[in-house]
Design a protein around this motif. Structure first.
Motif, PDB file in Angstrom:
ATOM      1  N   THR A   1      -4.466 -13.975 -50.560  1.00  0.00           N
ATOM      2  CA  THR A   1      -3.879 -12.867 -49.521  1.00  0.00           C
ATOM      3  C   THR A   1      -3.792 -11.827 -50.896  1.00  0.00           C
ATOM      4  OG1 THR A   1      -1.889 -13.883 -50.777  1.00  0.00           O
ATOM      5  CG2 THR A   1      -2.005 -15.226 -48.920  1.00  0.00           C
ATOM      6  N   THR A   2      -5.034 -11.880 -51.705  1.00  0.00           N
ATOM      7  CA  THR A   2      -4.454 -10.203 -52.529  1.00  0.00           C
ATOM      8  C   THR A   2      -5.845 -10.260 -52.619  1.00  0.00           C
ATOM      9  OG1 THR A   2      -4.559 -12.081 -54.433  1.00  0.00           O
ATOM     10  CG2 THR A   2      -2.140 -11.462 -53.640  1.00  0.00           C
ATOM     11  N   PHE A   3      -5.740  -8.608 -52.794  1.00  0.00           N
ATOM     12  CA  PHE A   3      -6.745  -8.247 -52.681  1.00  0.00           C
ATOM     13  C   PHE A   3      -6.838  -7.050 -54.329  1.00  0.00           C
ATOM     14  CE2 PHE A   3      -6.044  -9.310 -48.530  1.00  0.00           C
ATOM     15  CZ  PHE A   3      -7.171  -9.766 -49.091  1.00  0.00           C
ATOM     16  N   GLU A   4      -7.958  -6.449 -54.949  1.00  0.00           N
ATOM     17  CA  GLU A   4      -7.533  -5.728 -55.530  1.00  0.00           C
ATOM     18  C   GLU A   4      -8.163  -4.873 -56.253  1.00  0.00           C
ATOM     19  OE1 GLU A   4      -6.545  -8.131 -59.571  1.00  0.00           O
ATOM     20  OE2 GLU A   4      -8.694  -7.282 -60.431  1.00  0.00           O
ATOM     21  N   ILE A   5      -8.375  -3.547 -56.426  1.00  0.00           N
ATOM     22  CA  ILE A   5      -8.981  -1.814 -57.030  1.00  0.00           C
ATOM     23  C   ILE A   5      -8.271  -1.574 -58.474  1.00  0.00           C
ATOM     24  CG2 ILE A   5      -9.716   0.151 -56.137  1.00  0.00           C
ATOM     25  CD1 ILE A   5      -7.915  -0.489 -53.670  1.00  0.00           C
ATOM     26  N   THR A   6      -9.588  -1.982 -58.755  1.00  0.00           N
ATOM     27  CA  THR A   6      -9.512  -0.880 -60.914  1.00  0.00           C
ATOM     28  C   THR A   6     -10.833   0.368 -60.746  1.00  0.00           C
ATOM     29  OG1 THR A   6     -11.030  -2.716 -61.290  1.00  0.00           O
ATOM     30  CG2 THR A   6      -8.673  -3.746 -61.461  1.00  0.00           C
ATOM     31  N   ALA A   7      -9.765   1.241 -62.013  1.00  0.00           N
ATOM     32  CA  ALA A   7     -10.358   2.220 -62.058  1.00  0.00           C
ATOM     33  C   ALA A   7     -10.318   2.647 -63.282  1.00  0.00           C
ATOM     34  CB  ALA A   7     -10.117   2.693 -60.942  1.00  0.00           C
ATOM     35  N   LYS A   8     -10.935   3.007 -64.264  1.00  0.00           N
ATOM     36  CA  LYS A   8     -10.835   3.673 -64.983  1.00  0.00           C
ATOM     37  C   LYS A   8     -11.338   5.539 -64.489  1.00  0.00           C
ATOM     38  CE  LYS A   8     -12.649   0.774 -68.512  1.00  0.00           C
ATOM     39  NZ  LYS A   8     -11.332   0.161 -69.490  1.00  0.00           N
ATOM     40  N   ASP A   9     -10.224   6.170 -66.249  1.00  0.00           N
ATOM     41  CA  ASP A   9      -9.717   7.561 -65.456  1.00  0.00           C
ATOM     42  C   ASP A   9      -9.864   7.771 -64.469  1.00  0.00           C
ATOM     43  OD1 ASP A   9      -9.855   7.858 -68.903  1.00  0.00           O
ATOM     44  OD2 ASP A   9     -11.868   7.829 -68.326  1.00  0.00           O
ATOM     45  N   PHE A  10      -8.838   6.936 -64.001  1.00  0.00           N
ATOM     46  CA  PHE A  10      -8.164   6.804 -62.299  1.00  0.00           C
ATOM     47  C   PHE A  10      -7.763   8.557 -61.916  1.00  0.00           C
ATOM     48  CE2 PHE A  10      -5.747   5.603 -58.396  1.00  0.00           C
ATOM     49  CZ  PHE A  10      -6.571   6.057 -57.403  1.00  0.00           C
ATOM     50  N   TYR A  11      -8.266   9.658 -61.228  1.00  0.00           N
ATOM     51  CA  TYR A  11      -7.339  10.813 -60.522  1.00  0.00           C
ATOM     52  C   TYR A  11      -7.320  10.325 -58.726  1.00  0.00           C
ATOM     53  CZ  TYR A  11      -5.334  15.114 -59.406  1.00  0.00           C
ATOM     54  OH  TYR A  11      -4.931  16.078 -58.396  1.00  0.00           O
ATOM     55  N   PRO A  12      -6.128   9.731 -58.665  1.00  0.00           N
ATOM     56  CA  PRO A  12      -5.682   9.611 -57.140  1.00  0.00           C
ATOM     57  C   PRO A  12      -5.584  11.211 -55.642  1.00  0.00           C
ATOM     58  CG  PRO A  12      -3.169   9.978 -58.211  1.00  0.00           C
ATOM     59  CD  PRO A  12      -4.683   9.845 -59.428  1.00  0.00           C
ATOM     60  N   GLU A  13      -6.567  10.009 -55.500  1.00  0.00           N
ATOM     61  CA  GLU A  13      -7.493  11.794 -54.330  1.00  0.00           C
ATOM     62  C   GLU A  13      -6.615  11.458 -52.669  1.00  0.00           C
ATOM     63  OE1 GLU A  13     -11.685  11.271 -54.539  1.00  0.00           O
ATOM     64  OE2 GLU A  13     -11.506  12.287 -55.994  1.00  0.00           O
ATOM     65  N   ARG A  14      -5.802  10.099 -52.762  1.00  0.00           N
ATOM     66  CA  ARG A  14      -5.494  10.112 -50.895  1.00  0.00           C
ATOM     67  C   ARG A  14      -4.049   9.619 -51.435  1.00  0.00           C
ATOM     68  NH1 ARG A  14      -9.573   7.258 -46.931  1.00  0.00           N
ATOM     69  NH2 ARG A  14      -6.859   7.789 -45.809  1.00  0.00           N
ATOM     70  N   ASP A  15      -3.525   8.918 -50.290  1.00  0.00           N
ATOM     71  CA  ASP A  15      -2.008   8.150 -50.711  1.00  0.00           C
ATOM     72  C   ASP A  15      -2.480   6.947 -50.186  1.00  0.00           C
ATOM     73  OD1 ASP A  15      -0.326   9.897 -51.689  1.00  0.00           O
ATOM     74  OD2 ASP A  15       0.652  10.722 -49.780  1.00  0.00           O
ATOM     75  N   ILE A  16      -1.277   5.565 -50.748  1.00  0.00           N
ATOM     76  CA  ILE A  16      -1.664   4.312 -49.509  1.00  0.00           C
ATOM     77  C   ILE A  16      -1.692   3.942 -48.706  1.00  0.00           C
ATOM     78  CG2 ILE A  16      -2.179   2.079 -50.449  1.00  0.00           C
ATOM     79  CD1 ILE A  16      -2.118   2.419 -53.432  1.00  0.00           C
ATOM     80  N   ASP A  17      -2.002   3.595 -47.587  1.00  0.00           N
ATOM     81  CA  ASP A  17      -1.426   3.240 -46.157  1.00  0.00           C
ATOM     82  C   ASP A  17      -2.340   1.619 -46.208  1.00  0.00           C
ATOM     83  OD1 ASP A  17      -0.089   5.529 -45.243  1.00  0.00           O
ATOM     84  OD2 ASP A  17      -1.587   6.306 -46.222  1.00  0.00           O
ATOM     85  N   ILE A  18      -1.194   1.445 -45.511  1.00  0.00           N
ATOM     86  CA  ILE A  18      -1.470  -0.133 -45.616  1.00  0.00           C
ATOM     87  C   ILE A  18      -1.005  -0.477 -43.922  1.00  0.00           C
ATOM     88  CG2 ILE A  18      -0.958  -2.315 -46.362  1.00  0.00           C
ATOM     89  CD1 ILE A  18      -0.577  -1.848 -48.641  1.00  0.00           C
ATOM     90  N   LEU A  19      -1.694  -1.264 -42.825  1.00  0.00           N
ATOM     91  CA  LEU A  19      -1.301  -2.052 -41.589  1.00  0.00           C
ATOM     92  C   LEU A  19      -1.720  -3.654 -42.108  1.00  0.00           C
ATOM     93  CD1 LEU A  19      -0.751  -1.509 -38.933  1.00  0.00           C
ATOM     94  CD2 LEU A  19      -3.658  -1.655 -38.598  1.00  0.00           C
ATOM     95  N   LEU A  20      -1.027  -3.866 -41.433  1.00  0.00           N
ATOM     96  CA  LEU A  20      -1.107  -5.794 -41.922  1.00  0.00           C
ATOM     97  C   LEU A  20      -0.028  -6.097 -40.207  1.00  0.00           C
ATOM     98  CD1 LEU A  20       1.785  -6.778 -44.344  1.00  0.00           C
ATOM     99  CD2 LEU A  20      -0.935  -6.461 -44.240  1.00  0.00           C
ATOM    100  N   LEU A  21      -1.431  -6.717 -39.110  1.00  0.00           N
ATOM    101  CA  LEU A  21      -1.272  -7.361 -38.552  1.00  0.00           C
ATOM    102  C   LEU A  21      -0.976  -8.542 -38.252  1.00  0.00           C
ATOM    103  CD1 LEU A  21      -4.028  -6.352 -36.156  1.00  0.00           C
ATOM    104  CD2 LEU A  21      -1.703  -4.965 -36.342  1.00  0.00           C
TER     105      LEU A  21
END
Length: 338
Positions: free
Chosen positions: A308-328
């Protein structure tokens, strides 16, 4: 940004039987520091699910002097509108998200700053003068409004602080004055970052999960605008996700997908007030709670790391957009979900 969408296995179950109503999600986020060129964010480990949000930070003061900084957690604004009910986890509490924070493993005692506004004007003093709680959706606020002197009630109605609302309280339709003000809340504390040392800060809370009793962007065998176009941009729905929705609709005699929506919004783009403005090591984990759920969100280099889990990793990360999650989420109730 690449638009990566993850689609879970489709479960063919009965559609929702309740009305096609909707509850709005409140956008929440992480910690914000007062501006510092000395303190760097070495890492951020963010976990988001419908049940909880947890964030673990490692800050480091890379200078030879201790640094004192204000750290704040802005709560989402609450609009006291009886016609626009948001999803509030702790509906009778000022701490309506159940916010908790620890610093190096020790529970912190943040202060809560709250202000109330009507038509953009600060009316905090007005409410306090009449012993009316600032939190607009609690039972205490409604009880206090019922005790207001008539001249105050008339004045507050004229100023857009309260409005009349008619609803069934179980004994028939009743008319009463209800809050119409906006509440702004922020938890904050003063933290010291020792010279050349790391500080571990963790916080957790219950997210505001918006919902709709059916799939709002699909009906009568096809995707429907403007909701469909807006969702495709916001949640990056891909072909596999859309095919799963179509299949669910085909297997329901009434032609509606047998799911209802849940939505989570996380504000990632605020902050950046630490040295360099980037996050040294960033990790995001999204948990869709059940293997039967469908999930869609935008992101780069997404990996499935569990059922049920998904992952994103990054180095020297600068967030350019917010996180929006849709669940059905599949429903085992009867009806057409319309």
């Amino acid at each position: 940004m690449l638009r990566t969408v993850l689609t879970a296995a489709l479960a063919i179950m009965a559609a929702p039987a309740f009305a096609n109503d909707s509850v709005a999600e409140l956008g929440t986020g992480g910690l914000i520091l007062s501006r510092s060129d000395a303190v760097a964010m070495q890492s951020e480990d963010l976990f988001i699910s419908p049940e909880k949000v947890t964030v673990d930070y490692v800050f480091r003061n890379n200078t030879d002097k201790d640094v004192s900084s204000i750290v704040a957690f802005p709560m989402p604004d609450i609009e006291g509108d009886p016609n626009e009910m948001p999803a509030i986890p702790e509906a009778q509490s000022d701490n309506f998200l159940g916010f908790e924070v620890t610093i190096d493993g020790v529970d912190a005692k943040p202060q809560l700053e709250q202000r109330a506004f009507a038509l953009g004007i600060d009316i905090t003093a007005d409410l306090k003068a009449q012993n009316v709680p600032l939190y607009p959706f609690g039972d205490a606020a409604k009880a206090a409004l019922a005790k207001l002197p008539k001249d105050v009630t008339k004045d507050w109605e004229d100023r857009g602080i309260i409005i009349e609302d008619t609803a069934d309280d179980g004994s028939g339709m009743q008319t009463a004055y209800v809050p119409f003000w906006q509440l702004r809340s922020t938890y904050w504390w003063r933290s010291t970052f020792p010279a050349n040392k790391e500080v571990h800060v963790s916080h957790r809370y219950k997210p505001s999960v918006g919902g709709t009793s059916s799939v709002s962007f699909f009906s009568e065998g096809q995707f429907r605008d403007p909701q469909y176009s807006a969702y495709k941009t916001r949640y990056c729905m891909d072909g596999a996700f859309e095919n799963a929705v179509r299949k669910a609709a085909r297997e329901n005699p009434d032609g509606y997908p047998k799911y209802y929506e849940s939505r989570i919004a996380y504000i990632l783009t605020t902050g950046g007030n630490w040295a360099s403005g980037t996050i040294g090591n960033f990790k995001l984990t999204i948990d869709k709670s059940s293997p039967k759920n469908l999930v869609s969100f935008c992101g780069d280099n997404v990996k499935k790391v569990g059922p049920t889990t998904f992952e994103i990793t990054a180095k020297d990360f600068y967030p350019e957009r917010d996180i929006d999650i849709l669940l059905l989420e599949p429903s085992d109730n009867g009806g057409n979900g319309g």
